[in-house]
Design a protein around this motif. Structure first.
Motif, PDB file in Angstrom:
ATOM      1  N   ALA A 168      -7.379  60.294  41.568  1.00 43.02           N
ATOM      2  CA  ALA A 168      -7.675  58.721  41.568  1.00 43.02           C
ATOM      3  C   ALA A 168      -7.867  58.374  43.075  1.00 43.02           C
ATOM      4  CB  ALA A 168      -6.534  58.149  41.005  1.00 43.02           C
ATOM      5  N   ASP A 169      -8.529  57.269  43.355  1.00 43.80           N
ATOM      6  CA  ASP A 169      -8.862  56.785  44.536  1.00 43.80           C
ATOM      7  C   ASP A 169      -7.335  56.389  45.133  1.00 43.80           C
ATOM      8  OD1 ASP A 169      -9.212  54.628  46.798  1.00 43.80           O
ATOM      9  OD2 ASP A 169     -11.221  55.386  46.270  1.00 43.80           O
ATOM     10  N   PRO A 170      -6.780  56.752  46.268  1.00 49.55           N
ATOM     11  CA  PRO A 170      -5.516  56.038  46.696  1.00 49.55           C
ATOM     12  C   PRO A 170      -5.434  54.743  47.053  1.00 49.55           C
ATOM     13  CG  PRO A 170      -6.551  57.155  48.654  1.00 49.55           C
ATOM     14  CD  PRO A 170      -7.362  57.394  47.233  1.00 49.55           C
ATOM     15  N   GLY A 171      -6.696  53.925  47.153  1.00 50.32           N
ATOM     16  CA  GLY A 171      -6.697  52.589  47.378  1.00 50.32           C
ATOM     17  C   GLY A 171      -6.709  52.114  48.690  1.00 50.32           C
ATOM     18  N   LYS A 172      -6.260  50.877  49.069  1.00 50.55           N
ATOM     19  CA  LYS A 172      -6.210  50.391  50.486  1.00 50.55           C
ATOM     20  C   LYS A 172      -5.160  50.712  51.195  1.00 50.55           C
ATOM     21  CE  LYS A 172      -8.995  46.072  49.616  1.00 50.55           C
ATOM     22  NZ  LYS A 172      -9.871  46.497  50.789  1.00 50.55           N
ATOM     23  N   ALA A 173      -5.037  50.423  52.575  1.00 48.51           N
ATOM     24  CA  ALA A 173      -3.931  50.801  53.452  1.00 48.51           C
ATOM     25  C   ALA A 173      -3.074  49.616  53.508  1.00 48.51           C
ATOM     26  CB  ALA A 173      -4.439  50.764  54.829  1.00 48.51           C
ATOM     27  N   GLY A 174      -1.699  50.266  53.132  1.00 50.22           N
ATOM     28  CA  GLY A 174      -0.760  49.207  53.419  1.00 50.22           C
ATOM     29  C   GLY A 174      -0.316  48.870  54.645  1.00 50.22           C
ATOM     30  N   PRO A 175       0.867  48.231  55.060  1.00 51.46           N
ATOM     31  CA  PRO A 175       1.360  47.939  56.181  1.00 51.46           C
ATOM     32  C   PRO A 175       1.582  49.308  57.256  1.00 51.46           C
ATOM     33  CG  PRO A 175       2.509  46.524  54.569  1.00 51.46           C
ATOM     34  CD  PRO A 175       1.775  47.577  53.902  1.00 51.46           C
ATOM     35  N   GLY A 176       0.893  49.316  58.411  1.00 52.04           N
ATOM     36  CA  GLY A 176       1.015  50.236  59.068  1.00 52.04           C
ATOM     37  C   GLY A 176       0.429  51.675  58.950  1.00 52.04           C
ATOM     38  N   GLN A 177      -0.417  51.548  57.745  1.00 54.75           N
ATOM     39  CA  GLN A 177      -1.214  52.477  57.287  1.00 54.75           C
ATOM     40  C   GLN A 177      -2.771  52.416  57.647  1.00 54.75           C
ATOM     41  OE1 GLN A 177      -0.512  52.490  53.237  1.00 54.75           O
ATOM     42  NE2 GLN A 177       1.223  53.996  53.304  1.00 54.75           N
ATOM     43  N   ILE A 178      -3.684  53.825  57.569  1.00 46.47           N
ATOM     44  CA  ILE A 178      -4.692  53.666  57.427  1.00 46.47           C
ATOM     45  C   ILE A 178      -5.459  54.368  56.375  1.00 46.47           C
ATOM     46  CG2 ILE A 178      -5.042  53.034  60.050  1.00 46.47           C
ATOM     47  CD1 ILE A 178      -5.550  56.071  60.547  1.00 46.47           C
ATOM     48  N   ARG A 179      -6.725  53.886  55.899  1.00 43.72           N
ATOM     49  CA  ARG A 179      -7.433  54.632  55.133  1.00 43.72           C
ATOM     50  C   ARG A 179      -8.427  55.424  55.557  1.00 43.72           C
ATOM     51  NH1 ARG A 179      -9.582  54.081  49.075  1.00 43.72           N
ATOM     52  NH2 ARG A 179     -11.865  54.571  49.420  1.00 43.72           N
ATOM     53  N   VAL A 180      -8.434  56.655  55.443  1.00 40.71           N
ATOM     54  CA  VAL A 180      -9.343  57.420  56.153  1.00 40.71           C
ATOM     55  C   VAL A 180     -10.212  58.148  55.082  1.00 40.71           C
ATOM     56  CG1 VAL A 180      -9.761  59.385  57.816  1.00 40.71           C
ATOM     57  CG2 VAL A 180      -7.751  57.722  58.063  1.00 40.71           C
ATOM     58  N   ARG A 181     -11.408  58.175  55.304  1.00 46.13           N
ATOM     59  CA  ARG A 181     -12.423  59.172  54.586  1.00 46.13           C
ATOM     60  C   ARG A 181     -12.496  60.393  55.164  1.00 46.13           C
ATOM     61  NH1 ARG A 181     -15.691  59.012  50.158  1.00 46.13           N
ATOM     62  NH2 ARG A 181     -15.259  56.615  50.016  1.00 46.13           N
ATOM     63  N   ILE A 182     -11.976  61.495  54.828  1.00 45.88           N
ATOM     64  CA  ILE A 182     -12.222  62.860  55.617  1.00 45.88           C
ATOM     65  C   ILE A 182     -13.387  63.606  55.416  1.00 45.88           C
ATOM     66  CG2 ILE A 182     -10.834  65.153  55.558  1.00 45.88           C
ATOM     67  CD1 ILE A 182      -9.011  62.989  56.458  1.00 45.88           C
ATOM     68  N   HIS A 183     -13.973  64.024  56.591  1.00 44.82           N
ATOM     69  CA  HIS A 183     -15.208  64.546  56.471  1.00 44.82           C
ATOM     70  C   HIS A 183     -15.058  66.257  56.934  1.00 44.82           C
ATOM     71  CE1 HIS A 183     -17.763  61.253  55.867  1.00 44.82           C
ATOM     72  NE2 HIS A 183     -17.143  60.675  56.576  1.00 44.82           N
ATOM     73  N   ALA A 184     -14.128  66.507  57.418  1.00 41.30           N
ATOM     74  CA  ALA A 184     -13.823  67.949  57.810  1.00 41.30           C
ATOM     75  C   ALA A 184     -12.457  68.285  57.932  1.00 41.30           C
ATOM     76  CB  ALA A 184     -14.699  68.345  59.078  1.00 41.30           C
TER      77      ALA A 184
END
Length: 335
Positions: free
Chosen positions: A21-37
């Motif tokens: 499942a998609d982990p969703g949006k970033a919460g407080p203090g977090q970032i959402r990163v699309r990993i490429h490598a």
């Protein structure tokens, strides 16, 4: 999203490509990163092959590089579109070493970066050097930072120093590049003449084939006029440490990084004492040191050496190439 999971009982044949499942949006203090490598490290291999036990269903790979897609409340260091790379010890932010285990290392104690999308604390990442590809960036977090800490942070490398680098794997090639960029003279050992010539092309000053010259420490002392080297990047462990001690100059520094030849063995303590050398064990480095390494790369222009890249689905093939030791520099997953 696609990810790799280690299925019980582990082993390269039990690396499964799964849909999560998609982990969703970033919460407080977090970032959402699309990993490429990702980049492959010996530690990743030990976990993926089952030689180091991880929890069933663990997502492997300690190094992940990609693009920030979303920024949570309170995050000011990053913005959407930034290119970032993960940290091997995400909780070790600054200061002297404070960890001696892998309980919070991605891909071991916690899920790693063999996944298309992650949501993690922003402090678990740094920016990447200018112009780096994702695959190049992924090599920095473990191999690159280990070499940087060995020579610069712990070793206080200076122009004019002599450095002995063992082999042509990821850490060793980074050490060669860092040492040359900072004005050092470098001796490289390998069992392959072909790999030694590739090391020469990267600036190595002296080459030793340890199959042709088993007593390579004698040759090291000849090349240094009997003085020995200021730094040894020791990746072999007990099988090579005695010759590393014989190779080091009085008051020199041996960075003990790897245990490729085993976990224990005899150490010539009398010779180490006579050399008055410093034997420093180390495992990667802190987030602050990673940021300093990135800033240095932006000045010296170092570019990682990537031997081959594989898709995420071909992760087992990538590890088998690593297992065979046929690579020069780093192996990456590029997806």
């Amino acid at each position: 999203m696609k990810a790799i999971k280690i299925a019980a009982p582990g082993g390269l044949d039990n690396l499964a490509l799964v849909d999560l499942a998609d982990p969703g949006k970033a919460g407080p203090g977090q970032i959402r990163v699309r990993i490429h490598a990702n980049s492959l490290n010996f530690h990743d291999y030990l976990v993926a092959s089952g030689k180091m036990k991880a929890d069933d269903g663990r997502i492997p790979m300690s190094d992940g590089a990609g693009v920030v897609e979303d920024v949570g409340e309170g995050v000011t260091e990053f913005k959407a579109g930034d290119h970032v790379v993960s940290c091997f010890f995400p909780l070790w932010q600054d200061g002297p070493p404070e960890v001696d285990n892998f309980s919070f290392t991605p891909g071991d104690g916690i899920d790693g970066y063999a996944a298309e999308i992650v949501v993690r604390p922003a402090t678990w990442f740094t920016h990447v050097p200018n112009g780096f590809s994702h695959a190049e960036a992924a090599t920095l977090a473990t191999a690159g930072l280990t070499a940087w800490r060995a020579l610069v942070v712990d070793g206080w490398l200076k122009a004019g120093n002599t450095v002995l680098v063992q082999g042509t794997g990821g850490v060793s090639i980074f050490a060669l590049q860092i040492a040359k960029a900072m004005g050092a003279e470098v001796i490289v050992t390998s069992s392959s003449d072909e790999k030694l010539e590739r090391a020469r092309a990267l600036g190595a000053d002296h080459l030793i084939n340890y199959k042709s010259i088993p007593a390579w420490s004698t040759r090291v002392r000849e090349l240094t006029g009997g003085r020995g080297v200021d730094h040894v990047v020791e990746v072999g462990g007990p099988g090579t440490l005695p010759q590393s001690i014989a190779s080091v100059a009085i008051g020199g520094h041996i960075a003990l990084i790897g245990v490729l030849t085993g976990l224990g063995g005899n150490v010539p303590t009398a010779l180490l004492m006579a050399r008055q050398a410093r034997l420093q064990g180390l495992i990667v480095g802190s987030r602050r040191e990673q940021n300093e390494f990135v800033r240095a790369i932006n000045v010296i222009g170092l570019r990682p050496v990537i031997d081959r890249s594989f898709s995420l689905a071909d992760i087992a093939h990538a590890f088998r190439l690593q297992e065979e030791g046929r690579h020069f520099g780093k192996i990456s997953l590029d997806f």
